[in-house]
Design a protein around this motif. Structure first.
Motif, mmCIF file in Angstrom:
data_model
loop_
_atom_site.group_PDB
_atom_site.id
_atom_site.type_symbol
_atom_site.label_atom_id
_atom_site.label_comp_id
_atom_site.label_asym_id
_atom_site.label_seq_id
_atom_site.Cartn_x
_atom_site.Cartn_y
_atom_site.Cartn_z
ATOM 1 N N THR A 164 -44.780 -2.365 -26.865
ATOM 2 C CA THR A 164 -44.123 -1.544 -27.879
ATOM 3 C C THR A 164 -43.121 -0.590 -27.252
ATOM 4 O O THR A 164 -41.980 -0.465 -27.725
ATOM 5 N N GLN A 165 -43.512 0.078 -26.178
ATOM 6 C CA GLN A 165 -42.615 1.048 -25.556
ATOM 7 C C GLN A 165 -41.415 0.376 -24.890
ATOM 8 O O GLN A 165 -40.299 0.906 -24.909
ATOM 9 N N LEU A 166 -41.628 -0.790 -24.304
ATOM 10 C CA LEU A 166 -40.505 -1.504 -23.701
ATOM 11 C C LEU A 166 -39.561 -2.026 -24.783
ATOM 12 O O LEU A 166 -38.331 -1.998 -24.628
ATOM 13 N N THR A 167 -40.119 -2.508 -25.894
ATOM 14 C CA THR A 167 -39.281 -2.928 -27.014
ATOM 15 C C THR A 167 -38.414 -1.779 -27.515
ATOM 16 O O THR A 167 -37.216 -1.954 -27.772
ATOM 17 N N LEU A 168 -39.004 -0.594 -27.641
ATOM 18 C CA LEU A 168 -38.231 0.568 -28.084
ATOM 19 C C LEU A 168 -37.086 0.874 -27.117
ATOM 20 O O LEU A 168 -35.974 1.210 -27.545
ATOM 21 N N PHE A 169 -37.352 0.757 -25.835
ATOM 22 C CA PHE A 169 -36.303 0.983 -24.838
ATOM 23 C C PHE A 169 -35.133 0.022 -25.055
ATOM 24 O O PHE A 169 -33.968 0.433 -25.086
ATOM 25 N N TRP A 170 -35.450 -1.272 -25.231
ATOM 26 C CA TRP A 170 -34.393 -2.258 -25.400
ATOM 27 C C TRP A 170 -33.679 -2.111 -26.750
ATOM 28 O O TRP A 170 -32.452 -2.304 -26.839
ATOM 29 N N LEU A 171 -34.411 -1.789 -27.805
ATOM 30 C CA LEU A 171 -33.760 -1.604 -29.104
ATOM 31 C C LEU A 171 -32.696 -0.519 -29.022
ATOM 32 O O LEU A 171 -31.620 -0.645 -29.625
ATOM 33 N N ASP A 172 -32.987 0.536 -28.292
ATOM 34 C CA ASP A 172 -32.014 1.614 -28.132
ATOM 35 C C ASP A 172 -30.828 1.150 -27.284
ATOM 36 O O ASP A 172 -29.668 1.365 -27.653
ATOM 37 N N LEU B 26 -26.969 -10.355 -26.497
ATOM 38 C CA LEU B 26 -28.122 -9.523 -26.158
ATOM 39 C C LEU B 26 -28.598 -9.841 -24.741
ATOM 40 O O LEU B 26 -28.869 -8.934 -23.944
ATOM 41 N N TYR B 27 -28.704 -11.119 -24.449
ATOM 42 C CA TYR B 27 -29.158 -11.518 -23.115
ATOM 43 C C TYR B 27 -28.184 -11.041 -22.040
ATOM 44 O O TYR B 27 -28.603 -10.516 -21.001
ATOM 45 N N ALA B 28 -26.897 -11.222 -22.274
ATOM 46 C CA ALA B 28 -25.899 -10.859 -21.268
ATOM 47 C C ALA B 28 -25.983 -9.367 -20.927
ATOM 48 O O ALA B 28 -25.965 -8.983 -19.751
ATOM 49 N N LYS B 29 -26.078 -8.519 -21.947
ATOM 50 C CA LYS B 29 -26.130 -7.080 -21.689
ATOM 51 C C LYS B 29 -27.437 -6.692 -21.011
ATOM 52 O O LYS B 29 -27.441 -5.901 -20.057
ATOM 53 N N VAL C 101 -25.163 -4.116 -30.126
ATOM 54 C CA VAL C 101 -24.915 -5.558 -30.187
ATOM 55 C C VAL C 101 -25.170 -6.096 -31.585
ATOM 56 O O VAL C 101 -24.369 -6.848 -32.137
ATOM 57 N N ILE C 102 -26.300 -5.713 -32.179
ATOM 58 C CA ILE C 102 -26.663 -6.155 -33.532
ATOM 59 C C ILE C 102 -27.669 -5.153 -34.080
ATOM 60 O O ILE C 102 -28.493 -4.621 -33.336
ATOM 61 N N PRO C 103 -27.617 -4.853 -35.375
ATOM 62 C CA PRO C 103 -28.616 -3.943 -35.956
ATOM 63 C C PRO C 103 -30.027 -4.512 -35.798
ATOM 64 O O PRO C 103 -30.216 -5.728 -35.694
ATOM 65 N N ASN C 104 -31.020 -3.611 -35.767
ATOM 66 C CA ASN C 104 -32.407 -4.045 -35.636
ATOM 67 C C ASN C 104 -33.262 -3.470 -36.767
ATOM 68 O O ASN C 104 -32.772 -2.731 -37.623
ATOM 69 N N HIS C 105 -34.533 -3.811 -36.741
ATOM 70 C CA HIS C 105 -35.413 -3.499 -37.873
ATOM 71 C C HIS C 105 -36.123 -2.153 -37.765
ATOM 72 O O HIS C 105 -36.869 -1.781 -38.681
#
Length: 298
Positions: free
Chosen positions: A60-68, A191-194, A73-77
């Protein structure tokens, strides 16, 4: 590491019973979703009876890091990480803290959007058998763990039960339509490239990963977990060498142990995991989190 603190499943008073996925509990709150990441782990699409303590919090915490990091690149949920408005009992609030997200309720696109920057795993096996991956022809003479000429988008079906199936982009486009399939493919590659460029600066190679997308207000958005050790292969850059299976900070350690040490046919039920394997898996997840975010879990 305290196995007694592991979260097998959640149960929240006053909320409807969740839909339990392989490693997540999903609460339907009407126009929103509450995602709770448990400490279960799956491999070869089978859930194991032995949890990995703190795994849900790490993901969860790593996902939050990447979402930010990837929000441009693209909106998220993501709506919020706060559970205060749910007015949970103190013990439930503590149990769910750090492993829960309030997110937009999107219509899930029924494909796993896999991006491969290096050839390994099922892609390596398919290349040896066919000379390509998911219908994409590749140069001859590639070695295991070689960097691909360019990242590949190789979707797969999403299976609630049983194994996912790799398919070509054409199969995905036939089901979703060329426009939506192309938009999702291009977003996954960006997303992958960045992410790969960022991670390489931290000394980690993202060999491959999978993204998931949904439709919200008529447009695709990024959903679910993002670039975690469950959904990606993270290799230490200084240990990468084509022709060899690199060490990793992800679930591959568990997969390798299962194939090398465990007489299991990859069908349910999964065997229990020894404490040493649990501890080694947890350590790798924590190390990925530390290197990528510069933080410790606590």
């Amino acid at each position: 590491m305290n196995m007694n603190d592991a979260v097998f499943e959640s149960s929240i008073p006053g909320l409807p019973a969740p839909k339990r996925g392989k490693v997540r509990d999903v609460y339907d709150l009407g126009d929103r979703i509450l995602l709770v990441a448990t400490d279960h782990i799956s491999a070869f699409d089978v859930v194991f009876p032995t949890p990995i303590p703190d795994k849900g919090r790490i993901l969860t915490q790593l996902t939050l890091f990447w979402l930010d990091l990837l929000s441009d690149v693209i909106p998220n949920h993501l709506i919020s990480t706060s559970l205060d408005e749910l007015k949970l009992p103190a013990d439930i609030h503590k149990q769910l803290s750090g492993r829960s997200l309030l997110v937009k309720k999107a219509e899930v696109i029924p494909f796993e959007c896999i991006v491969r920057g290096y050839i390994i795993g099922s892609g390596w096996k398919e290349y040896n058998a066919t000379g390509g991956i998911c219908g994409i022809k590749l140069p001859e003479g590639l070695k295991m763990a070689d960097r691909l000429p360019e990242p590949l988008f190789t979707p797969s079906t999403k299976a609630d039960v049983g194994h996912d199936e790799n398919v070509s982009f054409e199969v995905m486009a036939k089901r979703l339509g060329e426009g939506l399939a192309g938009t999702v493919r291009d977003a996954a590659l960006r997303l992958y490239a960045k992410a790969a460029e960022y991670a390489r600066g931290k000394g980690i190679i993202i060999a491959d990963t999978k993204f998931e997308f949904g439709i919200y207000d008529g447009k695709p958005i990024l959903i679910d977990e993002v670039l975690t050790p469950d959904s990606s292969r993270f290799w230490p850059a200084d240990a990468w060498q084509p022709g060899h299976n690199p060490p990793s900070f992800d679930k591959q350690y568990l997969r390798d142990w299962l194939e090398r040490e465990c007489a299991w046919n990859k069908e349910p039920p999964a065997p229990g995991l020894p404490e040493t394997v649990v501890a080694a898996t947890r350590d790798r997840y924590l190390e990925a989190y530390r290197i990528l975010t510069g933080k410790t879990l606590d």
